[in-house]
Structures are given as C-alpha cells and as structure tokens.
Design an enzyme around this catalytic site. Sequence first.
Site, PDB file in Angstrom:
ATOM      1  N   SER A  64       6.879  17.515  -8.419  1.00 59.01           N
ATOM      2  CA  SER A  64       5.669  16.260  -8.736  1.00 59.01           C
ATOM      3  C   SER A  64       6.399  15.813  -9.832  1.00 59.01           C
ATOM      4  O   SER A  64       6.500  14.709 -10.405  1.00 59.01           O
ATOM      5  CB  SER A  64       4.340  16.639  -8.691  1.00 59.01           C
ATOM      6  OG  SER A  64       3.904  16.588  -7.325  1.00 59.01           O
ATOM      7  N   SER A 158       3.729  12.560  -5.480  1.00 59.08           N
ATOM      8  CA  SER A 158       3.567  13.041  -6.224  1.00 59.08           C
ATOM      9  C   SER A 158       2.079  13.288  -6.933  1.00 59.08           C
ATOM     10  O   SER A 158       0.998  12.823  -6.788  1.00 59.08           O
ATOM     11  CB  SER A 158       4.174  12.670  -8.293  1.00 59.08           C
ATOM     12  OG  SER A 158       3.943  13.828  -8.785  1.00 59.08           O
ATOM     13  N   LYS A 159       2.253  14.569  -7.174  1.00 61.04           N
ATOM     14  CA  LYS A 159       0.282  15.336  -7.072  1.00 61.04           C
ATOM     15  C   LYS A 159       0.046  14.737  -9.352  1.00 61.04           C
ATOM     16  O   LYS A 159       0.374  16.062  -9.247  1.00 61.04           O
ATOM     17  CB  LYS A 159      -0.086  16.346  -6.671  1.00 61.04           C
ATOM     18  CG  LYS A 159      -1.701  16.711  -7.014  1.00 61.04           C
ATOM     19  CD  LYS A 159      -2.021  18.118  -6.318  1.00 61.04           C
ATOM     20  CE  LYS A 159      -3.622  18.477  -6.603  1.00 61.04           C
ATOM     21  NZ  LYS A 159      -3.944  17.803  -5.462  1.00 61.04           N
ATOM     22  N   ALA A 160      -0.192  13.880  -9.380  1.00 59.49           N
ATOM     23  CA  ALA A 160      -0.563  13.273 -10.252  1.00 59.49           C
ATOM     24  C   ALA A 160      -1.325  12.548 -10.658  1.00 59.49           C
ATOM     25  O   ALA A 160      -1.731  12.799  -9.813  1.00 59.49           O
ATOM     26  CB  ALA A 160       1.324  11.423 -10.948  1.00 59.49           C
ATOM     27  N   TYR A 164      -5.635   9.817 -10.030  1.00 59.40           N
ATOM     28  CA  TYR A 164      -6.736  10.347  -9.573  1.00 59.40           C
ATOM     29  C   TYR A 164      -7.968   9.601  -9.814  1.00 59.40           C
ATOM     30  O   TYR A 164      -8.724   9.770 -10.014  1.00 59.40           O
ATOM     31  CB  TYR A 164      -6.710  11.681  -9.707  1.00 59.40           C
ATOM     32  CG  TYR A 164      -5.906  12.903  -8.368  1.00 59.40           C
ATOM     33  CD1 TYR A 164      -6.845  13.504  -7.409  1.00 59.40           C
ATOM     34  CD2 TYR A 164      -5.158  12.719  -8.460  1.00 59.40           C
ATOM     35  CE1 TYR A 164      -6.569  13.800  -6.636  1.00 59.40           C
ATOM     36  CE2 TYR A 164      -4.406  13.918  -7.466  1.00 59.40           C
ATOM     37  CZ  TYR A 164      -5.280  14.267  -6.803  1.00 59.40           C
ATOM     38  OH  TYR A 164      -5.030  15.276  -5.631  1.00 59.40           O
TER      39      TYR A 164
END
Length: 297
Positions: A64, A158-160, A164
Amino acid sequence: MSILPFDDRDGVIWYNGEMLPWRDAKVHVLSHGLHYGSCVFEGERSYAGRIFKMEEHHQRLLDSGTLLGFEIPYSREEIDAASMAVLEANGIVDGYVRPVAWRGSEMMAVSAQHTKIHVAVAAWQWPAYFTPEARLKGIRMAWAEWRRPAPETAPCKSKAAGLYMICTLSKHAAEAKGYADALMLDHRGQIAEATGANVFLVQDGKLHTPIPDCFLDGITRRTVIELAKRRGYEVIERVLMPEELDRTQEVFLTGTAVEVTPVSEIEGRHFTPGEITRNLMTDYDALVRQHAAAKVA
C-alpha cells in the site's frame, strides 16, 4: 467496545522502532498524512494472542505504501515482530491490531518528496461480543449514496486512509436512518462492497461476489472463498447488479472486524441466513481458533 477515547489510555504503542507510553504517541498537526491523506494502514485480529494472517496483512501494508509512492522503512519481519511485541507489552490476548504508516511534517504542500515516513503499531482489547447464534440474526443495511471510484481515479488496491472518507460518510448516513452499515455501488452502478467489508450473495446454492477491480480484495474475503471451495460450494466472481437481490436468498459480509456476518435486510429486501452462511461462519470461527491453537503447539 470501550468508550475510552483512543488518545487517553494506559499501555504502550510501538512508534518508529521504540515503545512509547500510549499518551505520548503523538502526530504533529502539520503532518502531510493528516492534510493530504498520504497514509496507509491495516486492521488485524488477534485470537488467543496470535494475529490471524499477520504476514499477509503486513505485506499489504508495504505494498500500500508503494502504491502511494513511499517506502516504509521497516521490513515485513520487523513489523511482524513489532506487532507481537505490542500485544505482549499490553497483555492483549483477543484484540485488534492497527499498523499505520504516514508522511511526516517536513514538507507542507502537495509535493512531499522529502517527508519522513513514520510507522506505528497499536493494539487494544477486542473480545468476541456476539455468539454465532446472535450473529445469525444478521444486520440491516442501507444503500450508500457515495460510490467506489474507478481504478483510474484512485489507488484502489492500496489500503489508504483517504479512500475511507466516503465510507465514513456512507456509514454515518446509514446509522442516521437506523441501519448498521451501507452497501456501496461502484462507479458503474454495480454492487461493490460495504463500508469496510466485502459482500457475498447466495443464489440457488452458489456463492456470488463482485470482482474486486475498484476496491480491496480482502484477506478475509480470500480466506472465505477458500473455505467455501473446501466445502464444495461453487464461488463465482462476477458483475453483480442491485436488482439481483430480488433473486438472492442469503447475503453476508466478510472482513477482519466483522469476520463472517449475515445481512438480514438491505433497505426493504429481506434475507434469512441459511445453511451456507452458517457453515462458513462455523468454518471461519474454527479456522481462527485452529490458527491460535498452533501458537501453543
């Protein structure tokens, strides 16, 4: 869950290679990650003192960061060790682990070539609050107004943190209407995911789940697909449209936090958790217990 604020707790947090008292693990107000979203993170569960799928989570954290244009200055093995040390130092057995990496405050503009990359790992207690019987009642969901963006517009693999923002907006709107979560469509109007979990539909004994081309292919999602195939269930990854809910018998979510959680309603459409959902809940619960037991063996 505890109602204690997260900045005022006892314990320690691993921060840039050292353990700090919880209340001293602070970020400057002019950090680039706060202003421009240059931050990545993971959410992990510890069962009986062992983090489930730890290596996969930490590899995704590193990947990420790469997708956001920065290199995390610790190896996967170092982050593995830090996470286990945090659990031990805080005396956590069943808990939630949050590794996070972000750009610092050396530059305050869109360009951030010379910012330091900070890394922290925190953990807190998260026991099992619901029995399988209670979870089988299912949750009620609303439709989200916001949609998952096209992959050409955001680093969706990507767990950006920035990705969110629309999840928070959607979940708040759902809660304001009395629902527990929101189901999001993608930019094409196809079913995508919940605000923090993947979604599965059961239609005539087969499992259907959206193709993760503009949202995360969750680690729990992949795990549940493996469990379903072991039972001989057919799993089909394909385009799913909202109107298909009319011929869907069961719906459930998968994710680190929700594990396998049935859905009882999506804004007027009702579903009854059936045999497939119950079996996958049971299998997932057994798998994490088996993983935890391996620590002792």
